[in-house]
Design an enzyme around this catalytic site. Structure first.
Site, mmCIF file in Angstrom:
data_model
loop_
_atom_site.group_PDB
_atom_site.id
_atom_site.type_symbol
_atom_site.label_atom_id
_atom_site.label_comp_id
_atom_site.label_asym_id
_atom_site.label_seq_id
_atom_site.Cartn_x
_atom_site.Cartn_y
_atom_site.Cartn_z
ATOM 1 N N LYS A 30 0.902 -1.121 0.123
ATOM 2 C CA LYS A 30 -0.015 0.050 -0.115
ATOM 3 C C LYS A 30 0.712 1.161 0.092
ATOM 4 O O LYS A 30 0.402 2.088 -0.435
ATOM 5 C CB LYS A 30 -0.845 -0.194 1.211
ATOM 6 C CG LYS A 30 -2.157 -1.060 1.093
ATOM 7 C CD LYS A 30 -2.967 -0.772 2.330
ATOM 8 C CE LYS A 30 -4.158 -2.026 2.061
ATOM 9 N NZ LYS A 30 -5.021 -1.916 3.607
ATOM 10 N N ASN A 88 -4.768 2.037 -1.793
ATOM 11 C CA ASN A 88 -5.477 0.776 -1.783
ATOM 12 C C ASN A 88 -6.302 0.808 -2.953
ATOM 13 O O ASN A 88 -6.784 -0.525 -3.261
ATOM 14 C CB ASN A 88 -6.208 0.252 -0.550
ATOM 15 C CG ASN A 88 -7.573 0.754 -0.508
ATOM 16 O OD1 ASN A 88 -7.673 2.013 -0.903
ATOM 17 N ND2 ASN A 88 -8.505 0.227 0.044
ATOM 18 N N GLY A 103 -2.688 0.612 18.510
ATOM 19 C CA GLY A 103 -1.864 0.311 17.100
ATOM 20 C C GLY A 103 -1.637 1.448 16.344
ATOM 21 O O GLY A 103 -1.915 2.516 16.664
ATOM 22 N N ALA A 104 -0.272 1.470 15.671
ATOM 23 C CA ALA A 104 0.270 2.313 14.929
ATOM 24 C C ALA A 104 0.733 1.985 13.426
ATOM 25 O O ALA A 104 1.773 2.395 12.933
ATOM 26 C CB ALA A 104 1.416 3.163 15.676
ATOM 27 N N GLY A 105 0.124 1.012 12.843
ATOM 28 C CA GLY A 105 0.467 0.652 11.519
ATOM 29 C C GLY A 105 -0.285 1.255 10.448
ATOM 30 O O GLY A 105 -0.744 2.500 10.751
ATOM 31 N N ASN A 147 0.258 2.262 21.827
ATOM 32 C CA ASN A 147 1.104 1.149 20.740
ATOM 33 C C ASN A 147 2.119 0.669 21.504
ATOM 34 O O ASN A 147 2.591 1.130 22.345
ATOM 35 C CB ASN A 147 1.467 1.923 19.622
ATOM 36 C CG ASN A 147 1.739 0.788 18.579
ATOM 37 O OD1 ASN A 147 1.148 -0.417 18.290
ATOM 38 N ND2 ASN A 147 2.916 1.230 17.832
ATOM 39 N N LYS A 175 6.225 4.997 16.874
ATOM 40 C CA LYS A 175 5.475 4.650 15.824
ATOM 41 C C LYS A 175 4.180 5.653 15.859
ATOM 42 O O LYS A 175 3.567 6.195 14.967
ATOM 43 C CB LYS A 175 5.305 3.249 15.253
ATOM 44 C CG LYS A 175 6.092 2.631 14.504
ATOM 45 C CD LYS A 175 5.655 1.538 14.084
ATOM 46 C CE LYS A 175 6.635 0.438 13.704
ATOM 47 N NZ LYS A 175 5.994 -0.803 13.476
#
Ligand code: NAP
Length: 296
Positions: free
Chosen positions: A71, A92, A131-133, A155, A160
């Site tokens: 992505k 995407n 989360g930090a993706g 996270n 991140k």
């Protein structure tokens, strides 16, 4: 599926691995419901994205979805991209144009439509992102665009989360969105149980709890869940994650990521075909996916 003939338009998804994808079911289901002469297929590709994009372009593939792990890497292979996709740093959805492929991020649009569908408003609310993706990044930008009272990121790797919050704060400032002084809090997983406040809306954007590791959850401390009124897990396999179970046990409402998945596809479909997918198609697609997920 409708008959494939000389006029059938080709769409697809690239990624690696790609065997688990539900996207062909969604897109082909919509084409069938709307009697549109199109087919959507999975392409397992390698890391040579220039070669992949040139090949798809030469073949006249009209639209492409991009999934893990491409992505971000796909962006510099495009003739341009939507400003929000560039800010998120992930694309995407690609649309064929005379100059090459133009990129969009329909994950953020899909999550937005899931919230709308479920009646979850973020304005003035305290929001937490786990989360930090890539998915957390899209969720953070979406949340910021809705003027919440605060955004807290939790996270495993705080740096991140900090990088995302720096970009989100800059985006908010550029767009005149007021995020209160304490808005950009970063805390660790261990600190989650000691969080102050109440009535949080939490987006679970980590991979933890994804099948087959259904019994795992990024935060196990039940003191955290006592402060959560709504939990949205981006995972949809299993249909009810451990995170969702914890939210419900503590009295909150919990949702999985299936509608986000459906709506990111619907938004891509609408961009490619320049149409609005009628609302009544959605429950049919949702049932098809639920049946397929139950079969495993
Ligand atoms: P990603 O970029 O790989 O990010 C994964 C995140 O999970 C990172 O923040 C990582 O923490 C955290 N994490 C992974 N293992 C962990 C562990 N054992 N303990 C604590 N934290 C852990 O993945 P992504 O693309 O953002 O996707 C995340 C999830 O969202 C996936 O489950 C995916 O299926 C789902 N998703 C759903 C949709 C949908 O349409 N419903 C769309 C996109 C994504 P670190 O930063 O510390 O490594």
């Amino acid at each position: 599926m409708a008959e494939i003939n000389g006029q059938t338009a080709i769409y697809g998804i690239i990624g690696n691995p790609i065997g688990h994808t539900l996207s062909p079911m969604i897109h082909n289901g919509i084409s069938e419901a709307l009697k549109i002469n199109a087919v959507y297929v999975p392409f397992a590709v390698n890391d040579d994205l220039s070669c992949v994009v040139n090949g798809l372009y030469s073949l006249g593939v009209k639209g492409i979805n991009v999934t893990v792990p491409y992505k971000r890497g796909i962006i510099d292979k495009l003739c341009g991209a939507d400003s929000m996709a560039l800010k998120i740093g992930a694309v995407n959805t690609l649309k064929l144009t005379p100059d090459g492929y133009y990129g969009y991020n329909t994950d953020i649009l899909g999550l937005d439509r899931e919230l709308e569908d479920e009646g979850i408003g973020l304005k003035g609310r305290d929001v937490i992102i786990l989360g930090a993706g890539g998915a957390a990044r899209a969720a953070a930008f979406l949340c910021a665009s809705k003027s919440p009272a605060s955004i807290t990121m939790i996270n495993r790797t705080p740096e991140k989360a900090q990088a995302i919050m720096d970009d989100v704060t800059a985006y908010a400032q550029e767009n005149g969105i007021y995020l209160p002084g304490s808005a950009a809090d970063i805390i660790t997983i261990e600190e989650a149980g000691r969080l102050q406040g109440n009535g949080y809306i939490v987006f679970q954007c980590t991979n933890v709890g994804l099948a087959p590791k259904d019994n795992e959850c990024v935060i196990d401390d039940m003191r955290f869940y006592d402060k959560v009124s709504t939990g949205v897990d981006l995972i949809y396999r299993p249909a009810k994650t451990m995170f969702m179970k914890h939210v419900e046990t503590a009295g909150g409402a919990a949702y999985n990521g299936l509608k986000m998945l459906i709506y990111q596809a619907v938004c891509a479909y609408e961009i490619w075909h320049d149409i609005k997918v009628p609302r009544e198609v959605i429950p049919k697609i949702e049932k098809m996916l639920n049946d397929s997920l139950k079969e495993g």
